[in-house]
Design an enzyme around this catalytic site. Structure first.
Site, mmCIF file in Angstrom:
data_model
loop_
_atom_site.group_PDB
_atom_site.id
_atom_site.type_symbol
_atom_site.label_atom_id
_atom_site.label_comp_id
_atom_site.label_asym_id
_atom_site.label_seq_id
_atom_site.Cartn_x
_atom_site.Cartn_y
_atom_site.Cartn_z
ATOM 1 N N SER A 143 0.860 -1.193 0.000
ATOM 2 C CA SER A 143 0.000 0.000 0.000
ATOM 3 C C SER A 143 0.893 1.238 0.000
ATOM 4 O O SER A 143 2.090 1.154 0.326
ATOM 5 C CB SER A 143 -0.854 -0.018 1.273
ATOM 6 O OG SER A 143 -1.418 1.246 1.543
ATOM 7 N N TYR A 156 -3.808 -0.734 9.910
ATOM 8 C CA TYR A 156 -3.555 -0.940 8.476
ATOM 9 C C TYR A 156 -2.151 -0.448 8.129
ATOM 10 O O TYR A 156 -1.390 -1.131 7.431
ATOM 11 C CB TYR A 156 -4.618 -0.184 7.677
ATOM 12 C CG TYR A 156 -4.612 -0.458 6.190
ATOM 13 C CD1 TYR A 156 -5.257 -1.577 5.657
ATOM 14 C CD2 TYR A 156 -3.988 0.413 5.300
ATOM 15 C CE1 TYR A 156 -5.276 -1.817 4.281
ATOM 16 C CE2 TYR A 156 -3.996 0.183 3.934
ATOM 17 C CZ TYR A 156 -4.640 -0.934 3.427
ATOM 18 O OH TYR A 156 -4.646 -1.168 2.066
HETATM 19 P P1 NAP Z 1 -11.749 -5.325 -1.415
HETATM 20 O O1 NAP Z 1 -12.573 -5.165 -2.646
HETATM 21 O O2 NAP Z 1 -12.331 -5.039 -0.085
HETATM 22 O O3 NAP Z 1 -11.106 -6.783 -1.461
HETATM 23 C C1 NAP Z 1 -10.513 -7.365 -0.335
HETATM 24 C C2 NAP Z 1 -10.467 -8.860 -0.560
HETATM 25 O O4 NAP Z 1 -9.890 -9.491 0.594
HETATM 26 C C3 NAP Z 1 -11.856 -9.462 -0.737
HETATM 27 O O5 NAP Z 1 -11.782 -10.512 -1.651
HETATM 28 C C4 NAP Z 1 -12.138 -9.974 0.647
HETATM 29 O O6 NAP Z 1 -13.108 -10.998 0.692
HETATM 30 C C5 NAP Z 1 -10.768 -10.520 1.009
HETATM 31 N N1 NAP Z 1 -10.663 -10.777 2.429
HETATM 32 C C6 NAP Z 1 -10.745 -9.886 3.440
HETATM 33 N N2 NAP Z 1 -10.659 -10.519 4.622
HETATM 34 C C7 NAP Z 1 -10.538 -11.834 4.352
HETATM 35 C C8 NAP Z 1 -10.433 -13.004 5.153
HETATM 36 N N3 NAP Z 1 -10.451 -12.950 6.491
HETATM 37 N N4 NAP Z 1 -10.307 -14.203 4.544
HETATM 38 C C9 NAP Z 1 -10.308 -14.282 3.194
HETATM 39 N N5 NAP Z 1 -10.415 -13.218 2.383
HETATM 40 C C10 NAP Z 1 -10.537 -12.013 2.961
HETATM 41 O O7 NAP Z 1 -10.521 -4.341 -1.501
HETATM 42 P P2 NAP Z 1 -9.295 -4.198 -2.515
HETATM 43 O O8 NAP Z 1 -9.031 -2.771 -2.595
HETATM 44 O O9 NAP Z 1 -9.490 -4.991 -3.738
HETATM 45 O O10 NAP Z 1 -8.152 -4.841 -1.613
HETATM 46 C C11 NAP Z 1 -7.234 -5.810 -2.070
HETATM 47 C C12 NAP Z 1 -5.863 -5.532 -1.451
HETATM 48 O O11 NAP Z 1 -5.380 -4.294 -1.959
HETATM 49 C C13 NAP Z 1 -5.898 -5.397 0.064
HETATM 50 O O12 NAP Z 1 -4.760 -6.020 0.615
HETATM 51 C C14 NAP Z 1 -5.833 -3.880 0.260
HETATM 52 O O13 NAP Z 1 -5.275 -3.545 1.491
HETATM 53 C C15 NAP Z 1 -4.925 -3.515 -0.882
HETATM 54 N N6 NAP Z 1 -4.940 -2.102 -1.259
HETATM 55 C C16 NAP Z 1 -6.096 -1.512 -1.702
HETATM 56 C C17 NAP Z 1 -6.050 -0.170 -2.066
HETATM 57 C C18 NAP Z 1 -7.263 0.555 -2.563
HETATM 58 O O14 NAP Z 1 -7.194 1.785 -2.757
HETATM 59 N N7 NAP Z 1 -8.376 -0.083 -2.813
HETATM 60 C C19 NAP Z 1 -4.869 0.551 -1.965
HETATM 61 C C20 NAP Z 1 -3.722 -0.092 -1.511
HETATM 62 C C21 NAP Z 1 -3.776 -1.412 -1.164
HETATM 63 P P3 NAP Z 1 -14.682 -10.607 0.934
HETATM 64 O O15 NAP Z 1 -15.161 -10.015 -0.362
HETATM 65 O O16 NAP Z 1 -15.271 -11.902 1.257
HETATM 66 O O17 NAP Z 1 -14.720 -9.616 2.053
#
Ligand code: NAP
Length: 251
Positions: A143, A156
């Protein structure tokens, strides 16, 4: 075969049902990899798109916040017949509260999912690759908060800063064993993770103003970097945290 071709490869992606994880699963499949989609929700949509790209898609149900779940993911994948040589640690959660009010539960939940489970999944994946003499690639999703402090996201920031350190540590220990460990640091991406930010007009305008690219990222913006770090093109790249942030960190 180009340096970006993933034909014959097999990739585990955690949190592959939605957002960045789904985009990466589909992107790696289109580059030629078979997929093991891991998570706690239905993978039906991802599975459909991966299969329509002509690749195989296994699914492993796992709640990665639970102790021991990470190690089980490898066991279950192998039991299903997968021989994974790419691991994308994407699953993650976020909790927002002022540092003065931050609860122990919001600390533990985020650290367990975003850091502890990632380490133990890397460990079991690396053990299996090393035991079988397979070259392998690990891509962690870090991140901007692997570099910056952030606001109202104590656990986080701790987890993602820790993940950057661990990415470097694992790269140091495993580079000579044929495993590349790197990370992608996405900027602000339109997913469930950033729903609260996008719903706050003031905060959302502030963020947008600082992004040189002039827009938020879409999940698909992460795919090129993921293919690069999963493919032979990155064979001499170890321990790097690659920002894909529309220029945010350059400001
Ligand atoms: P998201 O749409 O909320 O996706 C998160 C994913 O993680 C979902 O598939 C979720 O499953 C899964 N997950 C969460 N807790 C879990 C658990 N206990 N067991 C299994 N799966 C779990 O958000 P995203 O933005 O795509 O996030 C993906 C990654 O990118 C994360 O590591 C996040 O920190 C990182 N990131 C995101 C951003 C951003 O701006 N969006 C920026 C930097 C980094 P469910 O759908 O079942 O909840």
């Amino acid at each position: 075969m180009t340096a970006f071709d993933l034909s014959g490869r097999c990739a585990i992606i955690t949190g592959a049902n939605t957002g960045i994880g789904q985009a990466i699963a589909v992107g790696l499949a289109r580059a030629g990899a078979d997929i093991v989609a891991v998570g706690r929700s239905s993978m039906a949509e991802t599975e459909g798109v991966v299969r329509s790209a002509g690749r195989d898609c296994l699914t492993v149900h796992a709640d990665l916040s639970a102790g021991g779940a990470a190690a089980e993911v490898m066991e279950k994948s192998v039991a299903l017949g997968a021989r994974p040589d790419i691991l994308v640690n994407n699953a993650g959660i976020i909790r927002r509260a002022d540092a003065l009010d931050f609860t122990e539960a919001d600390w533990d939940d985020v650290l367990d999912t975003n850091l502890k489970s990632v380490f133990f999944l890397c460990q079991s994946f690396a053990r299996s690759a090393i035991a079988e003499g397979r070259k392998a690639k690990i891509v962690n999703i870090a991140s901007l908060l692997s570099f910056q402090g952030g606001i109202r996201v104590s656990s986080y920031t701790a987890a993602k800063s820790g993940l950057a350190g661990l990415t470097r540590l694992m790269a140091n220990e495993w580079a000579a064993k044929g495993i590349n460990v790197n990370a992608i640091a996405p900027g602000y991406v339109e997913t469930n993770n950033t729903e609260a930010l996008r719903a706050d007009p003031e905060r959302s305008a502030e963020l947008l103003k600082r992004i040189p690219a002039g827009r938020w990222a879409k999940p698909d913006d992460m795919v090129g970097a993921a293919i690069f770090l999963a493919a032979s093109a990155s064979d001499y790249v170890h321990g790097t945290i690659l920002p894909v942030d529309g220029g945010w960190l350059a400001r």
